[in-house]
Design a protein around this motif. Structure first.
Motif, PDB file in Angstrom:
ATOM      1  N   ALA A 178       0.822  -1.208   0.000  1.00 34.01           N
ATOM      2  CA  ALA A 178       0.000   0.000   0.000  1.00 34.01           C
ATOM      3  C   ALA A 178       0.856   1.258   0.000  1.00 34.01           C
ATOM      4  N   THR A 179       1.995   1.209   0.687  1.00 37.02           N
ATOM      5  CA  THR A 179       2.836   2.399   0.838  1.00 37.02           C
ATOM      6  C   THR A 179       3.826   2.571  -0.301  1.00 37.02           C
ATOM      7  N   PHE A 180       4.516   1.497  -0.658  1.00 40.03           N
ATOM      8  CA  PHE A 180       5.593   1.597  -1.645  1.00 40.03           C
ATOM      9  C   PHE A 180       5.283   0.900  -2.968  1.00 40.03           C
ATOM     10  N   GLY A 181       4.192   0.147  -3.015  1.00 41.53           N
ATOM     11  CA  GLY A 181       3.844  -0.571  -4.234  1.00 41.53           C
ATOM     12  C   GLY A 181       4.712  -1.775  -4.501  1.00 41.53           C
ATOM     13  N   ILE A 182       5.349  -2.325  -3.452  1.00 42.10           N
ATOM     14  CA  ILE A 182       6.239  -3.485  -3.624  1.00 42.10           C
ATOM     15  C   ILE A 182       5.399  -4.765  -3.691  1.00 42.10           C
ATOM     16  N   ASP A 183       5.718  -5.629  -4.619  1.00 42.08           N
ATOM     17  CA  ASP A 183       5.016  -6.905  -4.774  1.00 42.08           C
ATOM     18  C   ASP A 183       5.119  -7.712  -3.474  1.00 42.08           C
ATOM     19  N   PRO A 184       3.965  -8.163  -2.917  1.00 41.58           N
ATOM     20  CA  PRO A 184       3.981  -8.937  -1.670  1.00 41.58           C
ATOM     21  C   PRO A 184       4.884 -10.169  -1.723  1.00 41.58           C
ATOM     22  N   LEU A 185       4.961 -10.821  -2.890  1.00 43.80           N
ATOM     23  CA  LEU A 185       5.806 -12.014  -3.013  1.00 43.80           C
ATOM     24  C   LEU A 185       7.277 -11.659  -2.813  1.00 43.80           C
ATOM     25  N   ILE A 186       7.677 -10.501  -3.331  1.00 39.78           N
ATOM     26  CA  ILE A 186       9.068 -10.060  -3.148  1.00 39.78           C
ATOM     27  C   ILE A 186       9.340  -9.773  -1.673  1.00 39.78           C
ATOM     28  N   VAL A 187       8.392  -9.104  -1.020  1.00 34.71           N
ATOM     29  CA  VAL A 187       8.532  -8.803   0.412  1.00 34.71           C
ATOM     30  C   VAL A 187       8.666 -10.090   1.214  1.00 34.71           C
ATOM     31  N   GLY A 188       7.766 -11.036   0.942  1.00 41.92           N
ATOM     32  CA  GLY A 188       7.786 -12.289   1.673  1.00 41.92           C
ATOM     33  C   GLY A 188       9.063 -13.080   1.450  1.00 41.92           C
ATOM     34  N   PHE A 454       4.076  11.394   4.846  1.00 46.97           N
ATOM     35  CA  PHE A 454       5.276  10.680   5.272  1.00 46.97           C
ATOM     36  C   PHE A 454       4.971   9.737   6.444  1.00 46.97           C
ATOM     37  N   GLY A 455       3.883  10.015   7.154  1.00 50.45           N
ATOM     38  CA  GLY A 455       3.506   9.171   8.292  1.00 50.45           C
ATOM     39  C   GLY A 455       3.267   7.732   7.911  1.00 50.45           C
ATOM     40  N   GLN A 456       2.828   7.506   6.678  1.00 51.38           N
ATOM     41  CA  GLN A 456       2.566   6.134   6.245  1.00 51.38           C
ATOM     42  C   GLN A 456       3.845   5.298   6.221  1.00 51.38           C
ATOM     43  N   TYR A 457       4.978   5.962   5.994  1.00 48.90           N
ATOM     44  CA  TYR A 457       6.243   5.237   5.970  1.00 48.90           C
ATOM     45  C   TYR A 457       6.640   4.788   7.371  1.00 48.90           C
ATOM     46  N   ILE A 458       6.275   5.586   8.364  1.00 51.19           N
ATOM     47  CA  ILE A 458       6.563   5.206   9.747  1.00 51.19           C
ATOM     48  C   ILE A 458       5.796   3.937  10.105  1.00 51.19           C
ATOM     49  N   VAL A 459       4.531   3.866   9.674  1.00 56.01           N
ATOM     50  CA  VAL A 459       3.738   2.666   9.932  1.00 56.01           C
ATOM     51  C   VAL A 459       4.353   1.467   9.229  1.00 56.01           C
ATOM     52  N   SER A 460       4.754   1.653   7.996  1.00 53.25           N
ATOM     53  CA  SER A 460       5.337   0.547   7.237  1.00 53.25           C
ATOM     54  C   SER A 460       6.611   0.031   7.889  1.00 53.25           C
ATOM     55  N   ILE A 461       7.475   0.975   8.291  1.00 52.48           N
ATOM     56  CA  ILE A 461       8.730   0.570   8.939  1.00 52.48           C
ATOM     57  C   ILE A 461       8.455  -0.053  10.296  1.00 52.48           C
ATOM     58  N   GLY A 462       7.569   0.592  11.071  1.00 53.22           N
ATOM     59  CA  GLY A 462       7.225   0.073  12.387  1.00 53.22           C
ATOM     60  C   GLY A 462       6.583  -1.294  12.307  1.00 53.22           C
TER      61      GLY A 462
END
Length: 552
Positions: A178-188, A454-462
């Motif tokens: 949702a935040t960076f548009g990264i493919d979930p499979l790549i993240v996993g 920018f707050g959305q990035y804090i949630v993603s990192i957290g």
């Protein structure tokens, strides 16, 4: 998948979603709170002193320090429950759900104190020289109930996936997509490799990593949360009033939120509270069994801090961010999960009080509703429905600006067949405005502060740090359970499957994962609550003996 989801919902309705479960969970905590004379208050200051190492002795048996045992256990509890779970509870039960999360945490402080003390008392040293503990050991060695110990250990393995693995991976992937548009499979895949590298090192490496990650992630998350809270400071008072005022009445309809009954808010608040702090689940005792000490009660006192930090502090902060920003009752553009969608007969409007009352009955369980599921055909032109006679409910709200497509961005034109409230075509993509829940809701809330988008990035990192550390801790819980059941040789195959599950969950359906976790939690919790009740007298004597030594 839909059939599996329906089956999991059925199991949850009989277990964690049943009316009796919250009373059992809170009842055990209330019993021990009174029986042990409010240990969460009496021993609170002493617990902090133990964590600092003031009462440590050289040569005490164990694998790690009190602080590292605490951070390992916290890493197992501080995860998606604090970010996604709080948002999910408020989405389901409104502000009232947060109150019942508090109640669960306060009583859970005592429950965790008891389960950790008893489990630590009957821990053992394994063939490889490391400590192993948990409820299965007091069930086996003290209660002589091998069958109960085996049942708990099996439930722990299942719950390691349903609580610590699948929801965490799914939460991370959803947030980063949702935040960076990264493919979930790549993240996993990437995080799966990192997970494997950490858990292969055993408890010492796990404890070392979590001791660094837990404080870091808490600071990052706190900074982002306070930026939202101070930006919406005028709404903090009303938010607290709503939490307390709705606690015994339920939450009324507000904006796109159609309201929640007292019974529903109570049930979901307790359920999400347990998912967040795991008090009574029997998971934390496995981590605390590695602590260096000869006094089981001292480690129990350390553990009572967990629900306080996890739920009363961190979950409250998340709740205030969501409530004060107002995003919980607003509709947001999103792609609808199939499990969240329901087509119903007739056309309903939020501005019509009678319509709201009918929908309130529909979405609050155990309240009889006259609303019927829609069965028929819908005509769609250029992605927009031109038929009437139905309303689409998504995420417990009336969906608006709905668009239909089949893959890609090309809008659909043709007829859609709906049967019993659900579209027949599995590959249908439906999007529009509705309430949202879980990590996406918290992510949106964090954009309503001084940091803006920018707050959305804090949630993603957290969320990534929170959830990843939880997955690390739960891999240890699972491998200790496997060690008890099948011996040390079973640990490596378990870890391989654990990592594979972590990767798979990154691209699976969100709602399905949450449904699985809800069932797994209860399957693990019930045997543990039964066991600690049987040892209530021994628990009281153990605490009294320790306190007399401490006073002297």
């Amino acid at each position: 998948m839909e059939s599996l989801y329906s089956f999991l919902l059925f199991l949850d309705s009989m277990l964690g979603g049943a009316g009796w479960f919250p009373f059992v969970l809170l009842g055990v905590g209330l019993f021990f709170t009174i029986y042990l004379k409010f240990p969460q208050i009496r021993f609170f200051k002493h617990a902090w002193l133990v964590v600092t190492g003031k009462f440590d002795h050289a040569g005490d048996p164990g694998d790690t320090t009190h602080f590292r045992a605490l951070t390992t256990a916290l890493s197992g509890t501080v995860g998606t429950g604090n970010i996604s779970g709080v948002a999910f509870a408020i989405f389901l039960g409104g502000p009232a759900a947060l109150f019942w999360m508090w109640a669960t945490a306060f009583l859970g402080m005592t429950t965790k104190f008891v389960e950790v003390t008893l489990s630590h008392k009957y821990r053992v040293k394994t063939e490889d020289g490391t400590m192993a503990g948990g409820p299965m050991y007091y069930m086996d060695r003290r209660l002589n109930m091998k069958w109960l110990a085996v049942a708990f250990a099996v439930a722990t393995v299942i719950s390691s996936f349903g609580t610590g693995n699948l929801p965490q991976s799914n939460g991370i992937a959803s947030s980063l997509e949702a935040t960076f548009g990264i493919d979930p499979l790549i993240v996993g895949s990437v995080l799966g490799i990192l997970l494997a590298l950490v858990i292969l090192g055993g408890i010492k490496r796990i404890a070392a990593v979590t001791a660094k990650v837990v404080p870091l992630m808490a600071v990052i998350y706190l900074i982002g949360a306070l930026a939202v809270i101070f930006a919406n400071l005028e709404n903090i008072g009303p938010s607290f009033m709503a939490v307390i005022g709705d606690a015994f009445t339920g939450s009324a309809a507000a904006g796109g939120f159609l309201g929640a009954s007292l019974a529903y808010a109570f049930n979901r608040g307790v359920n999400r509270g347990l998912f967040s702090n795991e008090a009574g689940q029997g998971s934390a005792p496995i981590a605390h069994a590695a602590a260096k000490t000869k006094e089981p009660a001292s480690e129990g006192m350390v553990s009572l801090l967990e629900p306080f930090i996890d739920t009363i502090i961190i979950c409250t902060i998340t709740g205030l961010v969501i409530l004060s920003s107002g995003v919980w009752k607003e509709k947001h553009e999103n792609v609808f999960d199939r499990s969240d969608m329901l087509f119903i007969e007739g056309q309903y409007e939020e501005t019509n009080d009678e319509d709201v009352a009918q929908l309130y009955a529909l979405i609050n369980e155990r309240i009889e509703s006259q609303v019927k599921r829609y069965t028929g055909t819908i005509s769609v032109v250029n992605g927009v429905a031109v038929s009437d006679g139905f309303t689409l409910i998504n995420a417990r709200s009336i969906a608006e600006d709905v668009k239909y497509s089949f893959g890609g961005d090309d809008p659909f034109t043709g007829s859609l067949k709906i049967e019993d409230g659900k579209p027949i075509k599995d590959n249908l993509i439906v999007s529009g405005k509705s309430l949202v829940h879980s990590a996406p809701l918290t992510t949106i809330a964090f954009t309503r502060g001084y940091f803006g988008d920018f707050g959305q990035y804090i949630v993603s990192i957290g969320l990534m740090l929170f959830a990843f550390s939880t997955a690390i801790a739960w891999s240890y819980y699972g491998d200790r359970a496997m060690t008890y059941l099948f011996g040390p040789r079973s640990v490596m195959p378990y870890r391989v499957i654990y990592v594979a599950g972590f990767v798979w969950a990154s691209f699976s359906d969100t709602t399905l994962v949450w449904a699985l976790s809800a069932v797994a939690i209860v399957v693990m919790t019930l045997p543990n609550l039964f066991g600690i009740l049987l040892l209530s007298k021994e628990m009281k004597q153990t605490v009294n003996d320790y306190w007399q030594k401490y006073i002297k």
